[in-house]
Design a protein around this motif. Structure first.
Motif, PDB file in Angstrom:
ATOM      1  N   ASN A  31      92.349  43.068  40.280  1.00 48.86           N
ATOM      2  CA  ASN A  31      92.080  44.498  40.473  1.00 48.86           C
ATOM      3  C   ASN A  31      91.391  45.161  39.284  1.00 48.86           C
ATOM      4  O   ASN A  31      91.744  46.269  38.870  1.00 48.86           O
ATOM      5  CB  ASN A  31      93.383  45.244  40.786  1.00 48.86           C
ATOM      6  N   VAL A  32      90.395  44.457  38.744  1.00 45.83           N
ATOM      7  CA  VAL A  32      89.662  45.000  37.598  1.00 45.83           C
ATOM      8  C   VAL A  32      88.659  46.074  38.032  1.00 45.83           C
ATOM      9  O   VAL A  32      88.113  46.014  39.136  1.00 45.83           O
ATOM     10  CB  VAL A  32      88.921  43.872  36.848  1.00 45.83           C
ATOM     11  N   PHE A  33      88.443  47.018  37.150  1.00 40.67           N
ATOM     12  CA  PHE A  33      87.471  48.124  37.310  1.00 40.67           C
ATOM     13  C   PHE A  33      87.773  49.080  38.471  1.00 40.67           C
ATOM     14  O   PHE A  33      87.035  50.036  38.674  1.00 40.67           O
ATOM     15  CB  PHE A  33      86.027  47.591  37.470  1.00 40.67           C
ATOM     16  N   LEU A  34      88.856  48.846  39.207  1.00 43.03           N
ATOM     17  CA  LEU A  34      89.130  49.726  40.363  1.00 43.03           C
ATOM     18  C   LEU A  34      89.431  51.156  39.930  1.00 43.03           C
ATOM     19  O   LEU A  34      89.173  52.104  40.667  1.00 43.03           O
ATOM     20  CB  LEU A  34      90.283  49.162  41.203  1.00 43.03           C
ATOM     21  N   GLU A  35      89.973  51.319  38.717  1.00 42.70           N
ATOM     22  CA  GLU A  35      90.274  52.680  38.244  1.00 42.70           C
ATOM     23  C   GLU A  35      89.003  53.524  38.142  1.00 42.70           C
ATOM     24  O   GLU A  35      89.050  54.743  38.293  1.00 42.70           O
ATOM     25  CB  GLU A  35      91.031  52.628  36.898  1.00 42.70           C
ATOM     26  N   LYS A  36      87.847  52.861  37.921  1.00 39.33           N
ATOM     27  CA  LYS A  36      86.584  53.595  37.856  1.00 39.33           C
ATOM     28  C   LYS A  36      86.240  54.223  39.207  1.00 39.33           C
ATOM     29  O   LYS A  36      85.486  55.178  39.295  1.00 39.33           O
ATOM     30  CB  LYS A  36      85.439  52.659  37.436  1.00 39.33           C
ATOM     31  N   TYR A  37      86.799  53.636  40.266  1.00 39.23           N
ATOM     32  CA  TYR A  37      86.523  54.137  41.616  1.00 39.23           C
ATOM     33  C   TYR A  37      87.578  55.152  42.076  1.00 39.23           C
ATOM     34  O   TYR A  37      87.590  55.556  43.227  1.00 39.23           O
ATOM     35  CB  TYR A  37      86.477  52.959  42.596  1.00 39.23           C
ATOM     36  N   LYS A  82      85.775  54.672  28.127  1.00 37.87           N
ATOM     37  CA  LYS A  82      85.607  55.250  29.464  1.00 37.87           C
ATOM     38  C   LYS A  82      86.206  54.370  30.551  1.00 37.87           C
ATOM     39  O   LYS A  82      86.134  54.714  31.728  1.00 37.87           O
ATOM     40  CB  LYS A  82      84.118  55.410  29.776  1.00 37.87           C
ATOM     41  N   CYS A  83      86.750  53.226  30.166  1.00 37.09           N
ATOM     42  CA  CYS A  83      87.167  52.265  31.189  1.00 37.09           C
ATOM     43  C   CYS A  83      88.385  51.474  30.726  1.00 37.09           C
ATOM     44  O   CYS A  83      88.326  50.734  29.748  1.00 37.09           O
ATOM     45  CB  CYS A  83      86.004  51.329  31.505  1.00 37.09           C
ATOM     46  N   LYS A  84      89.487  51.659  31.443  1.00 41.42           N
ATOM     47  CA  LYS A  84      90.756  51.023  31.083  1.00 41.42           C
ATOM     48  C   LYS A  84      90.657  49.482  31.136  1.00 41.42           C
ATOM     49  O   LYS A  84      91.218  48.791  30.284  1.00 41.42           O
ATOM     50  CB  LYS A  84      91.833  51.511  32.058  1.00 41.42           C
ATOM     51  N   THR A  85      89.936  48.957  32.127  1.00 45.15           N
ATOM     52  CA  THR A  85      89.802  47.497  32.258  1.00 45.15           C
ATOM     53  C   THR A  85      89.175  46.912  30.998  1.00 45.15           C
ATOM     54  O   THR A  85      89.680  45.943  30.431  1.00 45.15           O
ATOM     55  CB  THR A  85      88.946  47.146  33.492  1.00 45.15           C
TER      56      THR A  85
END
Ligand SMILES: [Zn+2]
Ligand SMILES: [Zn+2]
Lengths: 161, 387
Positions: free
Chosen positions: B98-104, B145-148
């Motif tokens: 589930n990488v980069f999903l927080e950006k969405y 800007k990105c938690k992942t």
């Protein structure tokens, strides 16, 4: 016959010297490619790509008309040279649906993604190539030569030393 | 539920034995040679065992599940120590699904037993929402800007500072199809593959593009990154092969092409999770670099047979023969040993090298006796070919 001029910048000449190759030899490679149509041409950028397999390395030359669009071409500029030490062995498979901007001039058709076995220091591994689906001529692209293939060469040299 | 690391992060290195000790250096040198074997055809020692250890490393060593996912510093130091403890790989990996999903806009959380999972409303409710999904550039994915990226880079920076000999920059694509299903909702997304294929491709295009940006960003910083590309939910149980090709394989290939051009790789690790009995042959035609590993979990309900893996993939890339991860929690060490033996004998003479592993991540509550059993089998039967 019009003699076509091939311009080799100082930068390219230095890059060639590092590989032990003279500017004249590189120019001959371009004449040869033009003469025999042994080249791929990029339909988007207008650049040409040819290669020569030598004893210890395969040299690639990217070149383009000095005056884009002008006909007939009276001069080419060499934009870049790169190489790899791994030896091209055989084409393993192609991805017919992966059509590239590069066209095989001899066969007048677009190239596709290929996977080619390369060999170095008795180790055989695969790398992606641009491949003509008709004559199967295959070229390793610059980013692939610069990273996966270069890293493999380095590792094989280190581990098999 | 608020989270505190079990050990304050500034005190963490002092809890582990320095990698400058002679015994560590000796172990590490041997382990590096073994690890390189399948990639350079220099076969020494034995085949490696890679249980794909994640939070099991932290929990076994007295830390917690959340320590693994929320304190990547703890994660990598535990994985490094775990690997030395069981004589496994000389690298300390860090990755999660589930990488980069927080950006969405997806809300992710961990619990005492679960990794980062999506909670709350689905982000993509209609095909129109799919149309509007952004494609993120490198600039958008910087750690601030990105938690992942922040979590992964914290792991790699900690390795660089404290355990540099075991540093391994990685980029985990995870499974584009599984992540698309998280955005839309799994049942709905599977129905969409038939009813709204265009919307599915929009979502998958966006995820592949974003992931390629992420791979390139990490490679810019660390020089390279090992890329793990999965087909997890897109398997033979859930989708017919034609759909696996269209909605998983093709988008993965798109990712790999972009990521390699952006400087990602050069190592590629294809992880086909679950049952791939009906679709495995298509994966022979993936994009392959000289450092490519094929890892397939199951053939129906059984582990994917290593002799079949060797026959189909052995002349193209290195391979990971597998033992059943589900059984790693049981106190049945002889069973693990026997299955390891069988899979090693079937795969050990693979022309481009073989590693033994588990079907997927080894479970959180893996029985350490099973890990030892698999290593024992590697010592007894994991010789390469006939020597
Ligand atoms: Zn051709
Ligand atoms: Zn998996």
């Amino acid at each position: 016959m019009v003699m076509i001029d091939v311009v080799v910048s100082k930068e390219v000449e230095d890059a060639l010297a590092q590989k032990g190759i003279s500017a004249d030899m590189c120019k001959r490679l371009v004449y040869d490619a033009e003469d025999k149509k042994t080249k791929f041409v990029n339909k988007v950028t207008g650049e040409n790509l040819t290669k020569k397999i030598m004893d210890n390395l395969t040299l690639y030359v990217i070149y383009a008309p000095a005056a884009p669009g002008a006909q007939p071409v009276t001069a080419y500029v060499i934009k870049k040279v790169y190489s790899h030490k791994m030896r091209m062995k055989n084409l393993v498979y192609t991805m017919p649906e992966e059509v590239k901007d590069w066209w095989c001039v001899k066969d007048n058709c677009p190239t596709v993604r290929g996977q080619y076995d390369l060999e170095y220091m008795n180790v055989t591994r695969m790398a992606p190539t641009l491949t003509c689906p008709k004559c199967q001529d295959s070229y390793v692209e610059e980013d692939i030569a610069a990273k996966p293939v270069a890293v493999a060469e380095m590792l094989f040299e280190k581990k098999r030393a | 539920m608020s989270y505190q690391p079990t050990v304050p992060l500034d005190k963490l290195p002092s809890h582990f034995i320095s990698h400058d000790t002679e015994s560590h250096k000796k172990w590490h040198t041997g382990s590096v040679t073994r690890f390189a074997s399948p990639f350079v055809d220099v076969f020494k020692d034995r085949i490696d065992f890679d249980p794909i250890v994640m939070a099991h490393a932290t929990t076994l060593l007295g830390f917690t599940n959340r320590d693994f996912y929320e304190s990547p510093e703890i994660a990598v130091h535990c994985v490094a120590y775990f690997n030395e403890l069981f004589d496994l790989l000389p690298v300390a990996h860090f990755f999660y699904s589930n990488v980069f999903l927080e950006k969405y806009g997806v809300k992710l959380q961990t619990t005492n037993t679960l990794p980062w999972i999506a909670v709350g409303d689905r982000v993509v409710k209609s095909p129109e929402d799919a149309d509007k999904l952004p494609k993120f550039e490198k600039e958008d994915l910087k750690p601030e800007k990105c938690k992942t990226t922040e979590l992964h880079w914290r792991a790699f920076d900690y390795e660089k500072a404290n355990i540099p000999d075991m540093m391994l920059p990685m980029h985990n694509v995870f499974c584009l199809f599984s992540m698309a299903a998280e955005l839309v909702g799994p049942e709905k997304f599977i129905i969409w593959t038939r009813k709204e294929p265009k919307a599915c491709h929009k979502v998958l295009d966006s995820l592949a593009y974003t992931s390629a940006s992420g791979a390139s960003l990490t490679a810019d910083k660390y020089g390279f990154d090992m890329m793990v590309i999965g087909s997890v939910l897109a398997n033979s149980t859930v989708l017919p092969p034609k759909y696996v090709k269209e909605f998983s394989f093709d988008h993965q290939r798109d990712f790999v092409r972009r990521a390699l051009a952006g400087g990602g790789g050069p190592q590629l690790w294809y992880h086909l999770c679950g049952d791939h009995s009906r679709d495995y042959t298509m994966w022979k035609d993936v994009i392959t670099t000289p450092f490519t590993v094929m890892h397939i979990g199951y053939y129906g309900d059984d582990v994917f047979p290593s002799d079949l893996l060797k026959k189909e993939f052995g002349n193209r890339m290195s391979m990971l023969a597998v033992i059943d991860g589900k059984r790693m929690i049981e106190p049945n060490f002889a069973w693990i040993y026997e299955q390891s033996k069988k899979q090693l004998l079937g795969g050990r003479d693979a022309p481009r090298g073989c590693i033994l592993g588990t079907t997927c991540e080894t479970p959180l509550i893996t029985n350490p006796g099973c890990t030892l059993a698999a290593v024992k089998a590697c010592k007894d039967y994991g010789t390469y070919g006939t020597w």
